[in-house]
Design a protein around this motif. Sequence first.
Motif, PDB file in Angstrom:
ATOM      1  N   THR A 228     -12.622 -26.050 -51.411  1.00  0.00           N
ATOM      2  CA  THR A 228     -12.323 -27.457 -52.105  1.00  0.00           C
ATOM      3  C   THR A 228     -10.833 -27.061 -52.730  1.00  0.00           C
ATOM      4  OG1 THR A 228     -12.554 -29.161 -53.517  1.00  0.00           O
ATOM      5  CG2 THR A 228     -13.095 -26.860 -54.228  1.00  0.00           C
ATOM      6  N   LEU A 229     -10.083 -28.285 -52.720  1.00  0.00           N
ATOM      7  CA  LEU A 229      -8.894 -28.278 -53.464  1.00  0.00           C
ATOM      8  C   LEU A 229      -8.979 -28.289 -54.949  1.00  0.00           C
ATOM      9  CD1 LEU A 229      -6.750 -30.903 -51.197  1.00  0.00           C
ATOM     10  CD2 LEU A 229      -6.683 -28.393 -50.972  1.00  0.00           C
ATOM     11  N   ILE A 230      -7.939 -27.880 -55.574  1.00  0.00           N
ATOM     12  CA  ILE A 230      -8.263 -27.718 -57.200  1.00  0.00           C
ATOM     13  C   ILE A 230      -7.240 -28.556 -57.648  1.00  0.00           C
ATOM     14  CG2 ILE A 230      -8.189 -26.267 -59.072  1.00  0.00           C
ATOM     15  CD1 ILE A 230      -9.440 -23.873 -57.544  1.00  0.00           C
ATOM     16  N   PRO A 231      -7.412 -29.657 -58.103  1.00  0.00           N
ATOM     17  CA  PRO A 231      -6.350 -30.437 -58.767  1.00  0.00           C
ATOM     18  C   PRO A 231      -5.482 -30.185 -59.942  1.00  0.00           C
ATOM     19  CG  PRO A 231      -8.307 -31.760 -58.349  1.00  0.00           C
ATOM     20  CD  PRO A 231      -8.665 -30.465 -58.103  1.00  0.00           C
ATOM     21  N   GLY A 232      -4.209 -30.137 -59.670  1.00  0.00           N
ATOM     22  CA  GLY A 232      -3.415 -29.616 -60.991  1.00  0.00           C
ATOM     23  C   GLY A 232      -3.009 -27.963 -60.715  1.00  0.00           C
ATOM     24  N   TYR A 233      -3.615 -27.442 -59.802  1.00  0.00           N
ATOM     25  CA  TYR A 233      -3.470 -25.845 -59.349  1.00  0.00           C
ATOM     26  C   TYR A 233      -2.332 -25.558 -58.292  1.00  0.00           C
ATOM     27  CZ  TYR A 233      -4.153 -20.966 -59.371  1.00  0.00           C
ATOM     28  OH  TYR A 233      -3.867 -19.500 -59.390  1.00  0.00           O
TER      29      TYR A 233
ATOM     30  N   PRO B 161      -6.610 -24.493 -50.474  1.00  0.00           N
ATOM     31  CA  PRO B 161      -7.936 -24.305 -50.703  1.00  0.00           C
ATOM     32  C   PRO B 161      -8.611 -23.425 -51.309  1.00  0.00           C
ATOM     33  CG  PRO B 161      -7.826 -23.844 -48.350  1.00  0.00           C
ATOM     34  CD  PRO B 161      -6.220 -24.261 -49.030  1.00  0.00           C
ATOM     35  N   HIS B 162      -9.507 -23.643 -52.265  1.00  0.00           N
ATOM     36  CA  HIS B 162     -10.200 -22.295 -52.906  1.00  0.00           C
ATOM     37  C   HIS B 162     -11.656 -22.657 -53.095  1.00  0.00           C
ATOM     38  CE1 HIS B 162      -6.255 -21.154 -54.650  1.00  0.00           C
ATOM     39  NE2 HIS B 162      -5.771 -22.403 -54.658  1.00  0.00           N
ATOM     40  N   LYS B 163     -12.425 -21.431 -53.387  1.00  0.00           N
ATOM     41  CA  LYS B 163     -13.685 -21.739 -53.821  1.00  0.00           C
ATOM     42  C   LYS B 163     -13.906 -22.449 -54.997  1.00  0.00           C
ATOM     43  CE  LYS B 163     -15.109 -17.279 -51.523  1.00  0.00           C
ATOM     44  NZ  LYS B 163     -15.994 -16.128 -51.405  1.00  0.00           N
ATOM     45  N   ILE B 164     -14.840 -23.411 -55.254  1.00  0.00           N
ATOM     46  CA  ILE B 164     -14.930 -24.082 -56.478  1.00  0.00           C
ATOM     47  C   ILE B 164     -15.110 -23.448 -57.591  1.00  0.00           C
ATOM     48  CG2 ILE B 164     -17.381 -24.563 -56.175  1.00  0.00           C
ATOM     49  CD1 ILE B 164     -16.499 -27.882 -56.393  1.00  0.00           C
ATOM     50  N   ASN B 165     -15.782 -22.074 -57.546  1.00  0.00           N
ATOM     51  CA  ASN B 165     -16.018 -21.479 -58.891  1.00  0.00           C
ATOM     52  C   ASN B 165     -14.659 -21.054 -59.431  1.00  0.00           C
ATOM     53  OD1 ASN B 165     -15.573 -19.291 -56.884  1.00  0.00           O
ATOM     54  ND2 ASN B 165     -17.353 -18.197 -57.947  1.00  0.00           N
TER      55      ASN B 165
ATOM     56  N   TYR C 235     -12.723 -22.967 -62.739  1.00  0.00           N
ATOM     57  CA  TYR C 235     -12.816 -22.683 -63.945  1.00  0.00           C
ATOM     58  C   TYR C 235     -12.027 -21.360 -64.550  1.00  0.00           C
ATOM     59  CZ  TYR C 235     -15.012 -20.991 -68.509  1.00  0.00           C
ATOM     60  OH  TYR C 235     -14.947 -20.499 -69.643  1.00  0.00           O
ATOM     61  N   THR C 236     -11.744 -20.483 -63.881  1.00  0.00           N
ATOM     62  CA  THR C 236     -10.879 -19.638 -63.998  1.00  0.00           C
ATOM     63  C   THR C 236      -9.391 -19.922 -64.164  1.00  0.00           C
ATOM     64  OG1 THR C 236     -12.352 -17.860 -62.373  1.00  0.00           O
ATOM     65  CG2 THR C 236     -10.181 -17.150 -63.056  1.00  0.00           C
ATOM     66  N   TYR C 237      -9.007 -20.631 -63.166  1.00  0.00           N
ATOM     67  CA  TYR C 237      -7.524 -21.134 -63.403  1.00  0.00           C
ATOM     68  C   TYR C 237      -7.056 -22.114 -64.482  1.00  0.00           C
ATOM     69  CZ  TYR C 237      -7.653 -19.170 -58.597  1.00  0.00           C
ATOM     70  OH  TYR C 237      -7.654 -18.389 -57.678  1.00  0.00           O
ATOM     71  N   GLY C 238      -8.347 -22.975 -64.813  1.00  0.00           N
ATOM     72  CA  GLY C 238      -7.872 -23.936 -65.853  1.00  0.00           C
ATOM     73  C   GLY C 238      -9.090 -24.573 -66.950  1.00  0.00           C
TER      74      GLY C 238
ATOM     75  N   THR D  36     -11.974 -30.823 -60.645  1.00  0.00           N
ATOM     76  CA  THR D  36     -12.190 -30.378 -59.327  1.00  0.00           C
ATOM     77  C   THR D  36     -13.577 -30.921 -58.749  1.00  0.00           C
ATOM     78  OG1 THR D  36     -11.023 -28.538 -59.856  1.00  0.00           O
ATOM     79  CG2 THR D  36     -12.457 -28.263 -57.921  1.00  0.00           C
ATOM     80  N   THR D  37     -14.839 -30.786 -59.520  1.00  0.00           N
ATOM     81  CA  THR D  37     -15.921 -31.442 -59.295  1.00  0.00           C
ATOM     82  C   THR D  37     -16.051 -32.850 -58.762  1.00  0.00           C
ATOM     83  OG1 THR D  37     -16.990 -29.496 -60.692  1.00  0.00           O
ATOM     84  CG2 THR D  37     -18.356 -31.336 -59.689  1.00  0.00           C
ATOM     85  N   THR D  38     -15.168 -33.442 -59.762  1.00  0.00           N
ATOM     86  CA  THR D  38     -14.939 -35.289 -59.770  1.00  0.00           C
ATOM     87  C   THR D  38     -14.186 -35.421 -58.340  1.00  0.00           C
ATOM     88  OG1 THR D  38     -14.953 -35.576 -61.873  1.00  0.00           O
ATOM     89  CG2 THR D  38     -13.831 -37.143 -60.504  1.00  0.00           C
ATOM     90  N   GLN D  39     -13.071 -34.715 -57.989  1.00  0.00           N
ATOM     91  CA  GLN D  39     -12.555 -34.796 -56.666  1.00  0.00           C
ATOM     92  C   GLN D  39     -13.481 -34.450 -55.633  1.00  0.00           C
ATOM     93  OE1 GLN D  39     -10.863 -33.226 -53.299  1.00  0.00           O
ATOM     94  NE2 GLN D  39     -11.471 -31.570 -54.948  1.00  0.00           N
TER      95      GLN D  39
END
Length: 313
Positions: free
Chosen positions: A112-117, A121-125, A128-131, A139-142
């Motif tokens: 998935t993409l991580i909004p604001g990072y 694409p990244h792994k969704i888990n 949390y590490t990034y933000g 990210t989950t909402t997106q």
Amino acid sequence: MKKVRTDKRRKKKRKGLKIFLIVLLVLVLALIGYLGYAYWKTSSTFDKIHTPISGKANSSVSLDKKQPFSVLILGVDEREGDKGRSDTLIAATVNGKTNKIQMLSIPRDTKTLIPGYDSNPHKINAAYTYGGVKMADATTTQFLNGIPFNYYIKINMDGFKDLVDAVGGVEVTNDKDGLKLGSKTFEKGKISLNGTDALAYVRIRKTDAEGDFGRQKRQQQVMSAIAEKALSTGLIWRFDGILNAIGDNIQTDFTMTDITRIARNYRGALGNVENLQVTGEGSRVSGGPWYYVVSDKERARLHDELAKNLELN
């Protein structure tokens, strides 16, 4: 003589009534004292764990009116010097009118993409590490095409065993033969789990033919068992242990008032939990990391499922 006997009977009755009232008064005072202590202890615990997401606007829900609400549940492996990743990611919806709970486990390797990072694409888990919780929430909402989260709960997975022990262990039904983690084997059928065993049970992946999906089912299963046990009336003497386990291992933006209202108005939903799964396929691109790839069509389906229980237009 009859009058004397009658007076004696009346005196005995008055004495009996007096003793009864004294006993009743002592019981009431003891109960009030306990509830006062319980309230103070619970308030102290919630002061400790209550951590609103900084900068996130509150999406208010009327819990007194049994309005549906959503919760993002994060199981995080945190170690000293390492913020950790969200090893468990569950999107839960609760409807107090239909008495239905949905629990959607999202595989930690989901692409998935991580909004604001960044735009990669990244792994969704990794969100949390990034933000932290804020980025995991966004990210989950997106990923779910706009499903909002009214609340979150972050659980330290190493402390997960403390919570299981605090409720006196849980009982679940294992539907698979040969589940193993290290030297620990779980037999098929109804099994009783203490904290250490429960943590091993929810972490099994390699010896389960369903892999990560089997692990998600067990996580949901044990969480439901803990919730049911924690709300049972027989746990009054485990009160301190439960609150200590919560205080040491959980963060949330639920308030004590929220929890009180949920316990009163949504309790019937605990017996009706629907476990949802994300359908996708594994993929490794150009020798890079392995991802769990979910189609836009599947994301739309998941959105619609959750939106229905939340009564979103």
